[in-house]
Every structure is written in structure tokens, then in C-alpha cells.
Design an enzyme around this catalytic site. Sequence first.
Site, PDB file in Angstrom:
ATOM      1  N   VAL A 159      -8.256   6.974  -6.789  1.00 29.92           N
ATOM      2  CA  VAL A 159      -7.324   7.257  -5.566  1.00 29.92           C
ATOM      3  C   VAL A 159      -7.009   5.880  -4.800  1.00 29.92           C
ATOM      4  CG1 VAL A 159      -8.433   9.370  -4.930  1.00 29.92           C
ATOM      5  CG2 VAL A 159      -9.572   7.362  -4.314  1.00 29.92           C
ATOM      6  N   ARG A 177      13.824   0.216 -18.962  1.00 28.20           N
ATOM      7  CA  ARG A 177      12.444  -0.105 -19.664  1.00 28.20           C
ATOM      8  C   ARG A 177      11.667  -1.215 -18.870  1.00 28.20           C
ATOM      9  NH1 ARG A 177      15.150   2.113 -23.185  1.00 28.20           N
ATOM     10  NH2 ARG A 177      16.303   0.099 -23.984  1.00 28.20           N
ATOM     11  N   LYS A 224     -10.206   3.368 -17.101  1.00 28.33           N
ATOM     12  CA  LYS A 224     -10.106   2.837 -15.432  1.00 28.33           C
ATOM     13  C   LYS A 224      -9.966   1.562 -15.494  1.00 28.33           C
ATOM     14  CE  LYS A 224     -11.043   2.178 -11.212  1.00 28.33           C
ATOM     15  NZ  LYS A 224     -10.397   2.980 -10.221  1.00 28.33           N
ATOM     16  N   HIS A 240      17.185  -2.126 -15.435  1.00 30.07           N
ATOM     17  CA  HIS A 240      16.863  -1.736 -16.670  1.00 30.07           C
ATOM     18  C   HIS A 240      15.912  -0.528 -17.002  1.00 30.07           C
ATOM     19  CE1 HIS A 240      15.665  -1.985 -21.056  1.00 30.07           C
ATOM     20  NE2 HIS A 240      16.554  -3.266 -21.214  1.00 30.07           N
ATOM     21  N   CYS A 250     -10.458  -3.732  -5.694  1.00 30.77           N
ATOM     22  CA  CYS A 250     -10.322  -3.194  -6.977  1.00 30.77           C
ATOM     23  C   CYS A 250      -9.753  -4.140  -8.072  1.00 30.77           C
ATOM     24  CB  CYS A 250      -9.574  -1.859  -7.048  1.00 30.77           C
ATOM     25  SG  CYS A 250     -10.347  -0.898  -6.151  1.00 30.77           S
ATOM     26  N   ASN A 299      -6.181  -0.563 -13.760  1.00 32.19           N
ATOM     27  CA  ASN A 299      -6.012  -1.564 -12.660  1.00 32.19           C
ATOM     28  C   ASN A 299      -5.615  -3.089 -13.381  1.00 32.19           C
ATOM     29  OD1 ASN A 299      -6.577   0.230 -10.757  1.00 32.19           O
ATOM     30  ND2 ASN A 299      -8.706  -0.571 -10.380  1.00 32.19           N
ATOM     31  N   TYR A 323      -5.724  -6.272   3.518  1.00 29.41           N
ATOM     32  CA  TYR A 323      -5.402  -6.676   2.118  1.00 29.41           C
ATOM     33  C   TYR A 323      -4.022  -5.989   1.836  1.00 29.41           C
ATOM     34  CZ  TYR A 323      -6.827  -2.567  -0.564  1.00 29.41           C
ATOM     35  OH  TYR A 323      -6.864  -1.091  -0.955  1.00 29.41           O
ATOM     36  N   LYS A 324      -3.668  -4.906   2.475  1.00 29.67           N
ATOM     37  CA  LYS A 324      -2.402  -4.398   2.084  1.00 29.67           C
ATOM     38  C   LYS A 324      -1.947  -3.304   3.316  1.00 29.67           C
ATOM     39  CE  LYS A 324      -3.518   0.107  -0.165  1.00 29.67           C
ATOM     40  NZ  LYS A 324      -3.206   0.745  -1.209  1.00 29.67           N
TER      41      LYS A 324
HETATM   42  N1  SAJ Z   1       0.399  -5.758  -4.485  1.00 27.14           N
HETATM   43  C1  SAJ Z   1       1.298  -6.952  -4.591  1.00 27.14           C
HETATM   44  N2  SAJ Z   1       2.426  -6.198  -5.411  1.00 27.14           N
HETATM   45  C2  SAJ Z   1       2.648  -4.947  -5.498  1.00 27.14           C
HETATM   46  C3  SAJ Z   1       1.773  -4.003  -5.214  1.00 27.14           C
HETATM   47  C4  SAJ Z   1       0.301  -4.483  -4.657  1.00 27.14           C
HETATM   48  O1  SAJ Z   1       1.222  -7.708  -4.408  1.00 27.14           O
HETATM   49  O2  SAJ Z   1       3.723  -4.805  -6.047  1.00 27.14           O
HETATM   50  C5  SAJ Z   1      -1.141  -6.329  -3.748  1.00 27.14           C
HETATM   51  C6  SAJ Z   1      -1.324  -5.387  -2.609  1.00 27.14           C
HETATM   52  O3  SAJ Z   1      -0.607  -6.028  -1.332  1.00 27.14           O
HETATM   53  C7  SAJ Z   1      -2.872  -5.647  -2.341  1.00 27.14           C
HETATM   54  C8  SAJ Z   1      -3.306  -5.522  -4.121  1.00 27.14           C
HETATM   55  O4  SAJ Z   1      -2.172  -5.732  -4.654  1.00 27.14           O
HETATM   56  O5  SAJ Z   1      -3.224  -6.760  -2.006  1.00 27.14           O
HETATM   57  C9  SAJ Z   1      -3.933  -4.179  -4.210  1.00 27.14           C
HETATM   58  O6  SAJ Z   1      -3.193  -3.064  -3.806  1.00 27.14           O
HETATM   59  P1  SAJ Z   1      -2.655  -1.900  -4.617  1.00 27.14           P
HETATM   60  O7  SAJ Z   1      -2.326  -0.997  -3.620  1.00 27.14           O
HETATM   61  O8  SAJ Z   1      -2.063  -2.365  -5.871  1.00 27.14           O
HETATM   62  O9  SAJ Z   1      -4.058  -1.116  -4.982  1.00 27.14           O
HETATM   63  P2  SAJ Z   1      -5.344  -0.857  -4.277  1.00 27.14           P
HETATM   64  O10 SAJ Z   1      -6.533  -2.057  -4.728  1.00 27.14           O
HETATM   65  O11 SAJ Z   1      -5.240  -0.661  -3.185  1.00 27.14           O
HETATM   66  O12 SAJ Z   1      -5.686   0.477  -5.262  1.00 27.14           O
HETATM   67  C10 SAJ Z   1      -5.950   0.269  -6.731  1.00 27.14           C
HETATM   68  C11 SAJ Z   1      -4.827   1.369  -7.252  1.00 27.14           C
HETATM   69  N3  SAJ Z   1      -4.914   1.196  -8.635  1.00 27.14           N
HETATM   70  C12 SAJ Z   1      -3.681   1.584  -9.496  1.00 27.14           C
HETATM   71  O13 SAJ Z   1      -2.792   1.843  -8.904  1.00 27.14           O
HETATM   72  C13 SAJ Z   1      -3.830   1.208 -10.832  1.00 27.14           C
HETATM   73  C14 SAJ Z   1      -6.003   2.911  -7.225  1.00 27.14           C
HETATM   74  O14 SAJ Z   1      -5.164   4.010  -7.947  1.00 27.14           O
HETATM   75  C15 SAJ Z   1      -7.052   2.723  -7.650  1.00 27.14           C
HETATM   76  O15 SAJ Z   1      -7.867   3.788  -7.425  1.00 27.14           O
HETATM   77  C16 SAJ Z   1      -7.959   1.627  -6.645  1.00 27.14           C
HETATM   78  O16 SAJ Z   1      -7.259   0.221  -7.013  1.00 27.14           O
HETATM   79  C17 SAJ Z   1      -9.496   1.649  -7.299  1.00 27.14           C
HETATM   80  O17 SAJ Z   1     -10.333   2.234  -6.432  1.00 27.14           O
HETATM   81  O18 SAJ Z   1      -9.693   1.121  -8.371  1.00 27.14           O
END
Ligand code: SAJ
Length: 435
Positions: free
Chosen positions: A153, A245, A205, A243, A259, A209, A314-315
Site C-alpha cells: 500500500v 516504452r 516485494k 515514447h 521503504c 521497491n 518525505y513526500k
Molecule cells: N519520489 C521521487 N520521484 C518520483 C516518485 C517518488 O523522488 O517520481 C520520492 C518521493 O518523494 C519519496 C520517495 O520517492 O521521497 C518514496 O515515495 P513513493 O511514493 O515512491 O513510495 P513510498 O515509499 O511512499 O511507498 C512505496 C510504494 N512502492 C512502490 O510504489 C513500488 C508502496 O506501494 C509500497 O507499499 C511502500 O513503498 C512500502 O510499504 O513498501
Amino acid sequence: MNSVCVHGLGYIGLPTAAMLANYDNEVYGYDVDQEVTGRLRNGSVQLDEPGLRAFVTEAMDSGRLEIVDEVVESKYHLICVPTPFDRETKASDLTYVEGAAGAIAPVLRPGDTVILESTVPPRTTVDVVRPILEETGLAANDEFSLAYCPETVLPGDVITELRQNTRIVGGIGEASTTAAVRLYDTFVEGDVRTTTDPTTAEFVKLIQNTYRDTNIALANEVSKLARDYDVDSRDAIELANEHPRVDLLQPGPGVGGHCLPVDPWFLGHCSENLDLIRTARRVNDSMPGHVADLLSEALGSLNGNAIALLGVAYKGNVGDTRQSPALDLAAELQTRATKPPTGTTDGGITIESEPEGVEVLLHDPFVDDQVLNTVALDQAVAGADAVVVTTDHDEFAELDPGRVREQMNGSLVVDTKALLDPDEWRSNGFTFLRV
Ligand code: SAJ
């Protein structure tokens, strides 16, 4: 009606317990921390997740979610405990997983099912959890079921994703997989996919990530490269993604949360084959330093400047500050700025100088933290020499450049999340940089 004991009432365990209860299971929510269970029993949900409070209240009011201080004999045991990570050694700590398995053992009965959901290094279910449970004399898969099923999630959208995401279930044998699937079938509207063993599910999993972390690392490197060619990285990435792909993610001030900066390292638990993955981590970890470089170049020197960081989470649109790049940037700025000692001696003459250093002001509409000393927006911006957008909270997109310009002392804006319109800010007299 299944009876389910959920072990660990944190970011995953609590919403999962409420979900199971709201879908007619009889749920016992257990946590080793009695402060957590005590607070929940008093109706206080302290996790910052949209809709969670009402969802948990609904489950508790229905009488199907009971918060308990002892592990309860149940048909299912779901382990959702944390796996802390040491940022220096990159080692994971499985103490809580071992503790949960140890607490289940005395109440484990033939026919029960144990499912691990915590993110763990591959082989944890078979090498760590199984032996602890088999100390009871019961045989896994024959007398009780054991499976791994990762949570996937997204913080900020947990309740929807718990229901809708595809789940991957890996039991240690067919009977274990079938038993675990039966529980997820009670609430999952997405697919429930199965795999032959828990280790594959654990591995899946981690590579999910890692895929995201590595993709962001590429975007971050593209951002640094683009600067060398005087190209706007965001425009370039948007056009590249035309593109069919190509699907690059977005650069930023670094990668935070509990994560993405952690899980890729779990793949190195029993393998030396971390090459690209290690490099990607290094690139992402370098980003706060890169933003500090941009600031010191544009300001000439960090010393004597006040820098406002907008966004501590963090986001975007969450209040979670775990491993936040903004905090790494704040620390980096403070480390780099030199503070001349007061009372230095120069040729026998003592010079009384005031320490200059850098003043870092933190603001976040979702975070009110006395330890971090977060301040209101006006307080952060007033008198600042530079403003950095470090988190993509929606409301920062509404910032009025004219007003910010009046409040600030300087005119530098660094937008690490491409939230602001460069033309609008430049036309208000700003030096505008973005990552
Ligand atoms: N981020 C970027 N650029 C992007 C996307 C995100 O720099 O294009 C940064 C965000 O700002 C943040 C970090 O990455 O600092 C992580 O944020 P996120 O939204 O990518 O992910 P999390 O850590 O909140 O949640 C992730 C998710 N994993 C995936 O999308 C593969 C979520 O689905 C997992 O359940 C969660 O990790 C987990 O619990 O493992």
C-alpha cells in the site's frame, strides 16, 4: 467468520486489522507496546493517514475489532511488525519478527495459519519464522499453514490500496497457500496471485521497491546531466516519456520514507550481486548534497544566509518525516556552513566575531514538530535569502510569488519538486532553479 490475531498495530497492521473486521472477520489487534493498545482502546488513532481514524472507529464500534494486550488463540495470525534498518551498516533487524513468531508459538493449534506481511530479507519466512513455530512440535504445512504475503500500500492511499492492489501469496506448500488466500479473499477486490514458495513472494516485494528506487535514481542522474547541457530535466523527461516504452519517474531532493531507501539493501542479505542497485542508492542519497551545491553556487556562500525549506515530510500531502530528504538537506547545509569561532586570535589580536553559519527554517503544513522546530510559512519565508521547495504538498503550488518576494530578503527559489511555474516566478524577480 474467521478469527484473526493481527500482530503489530502500526502503519500496516492497524488498517489491515480494521479492514478484516469491516469485512466480517473477528479480529484481535495486538501490539507489544501497551501505550499503543491503550491509546487505541481510548479511541485515539495517531497515524497520519486519510480516512484511517473513521475506518478504525467503525471496526471497533462493530465489536469485530478488539484491541488486546495478550496474543489470542486464533485461526489466523498476521504478522505486521516493523523490521528496523541500520542506515550505517545496511543490516536489517528481525527482532520484532522473531518476537511475534515466539509469541504465536504457545497459542498455535493444528489447523491454524500464520502469515508474515512485514518487509523482510528473502528466506526469512523459511529460515527464521518456520523454525520458531516448529519448536511447538507442529509441522509446517502439514499441521499448520505458513505463508508470506507482502503489503504494497502507498502511504496516503492505504485504505483504497489495501482493497484494490493485487496480492502475492507464497505458502511453504499448497495447503499453506490455499489457507492464506482464503483470508485475503474476504476483502481483496484486486487479484490474489499465488507463487510456489514464501521466498519468491519476499523477493517480489523487494524488487518492486527496488525498481522504483532505481528508476528515480536514473531520473536524478538525468537531472544532473541535463544541468551540464543547460537542458530542463523536467521538460526532457516529459518528452522522453512520450515514447511508448519509456516511463521515467521524476527527480527530486532525494528518496525518503521507510521503504525505498531501505528495501533494496534487503536484497543484499544473502547475495553479493548488488551493483546497479547499490549505485542507484548512492545516486539517490547524493541528492540532498546536490541541492546544497545548487544553493551555495547561487548564493556565493551558504554562510550568513537564511534558507527556508518548504516541506519536511518525505513526500507530498502526508505528515510522515521518516528518512525525509528535507531533513538530510537541512543537516547537509548546517554541516557545510562554517561557523568562525568567537574570539579567534589573529597575530596576537583577538577578534570577536559572531558565528555566522547558515540559518535553516523548516515549514510543513502537515508537520508541527517541536523537536524539529517547524515554523509557520510566513515565519519561514520572512527574511529568507533562499526558499527551497522540498516536498510536493499540493498547497505549495498555490504560493503567491509576489507575496513571497515581498517577505523574503533574497530572491532565490530552488524547486526540487517542479511544483511552481518557472515563468511566473521569474517574472516576479526570482532567480529560479529546479531539480
Ligand atoms: N519520489 C521521487 N520521484 C518520483 C516518485 C517518488 O523522488 O517520481 C520520492 C518521493 O518523494 C519519496 C520517495 O520517492 O521521497 C518514496 O515515495 P513513493 O511514493 O515512491 O513510495 P513510498 O515509499 O511512499 O511507498 C512505496 C510504494 N512502492 C512502490 O510504489 C513500488 C508502496 O506501494 C509500497 O507499499 C511502500 O513503498 C512500502 O510499504 O513498501
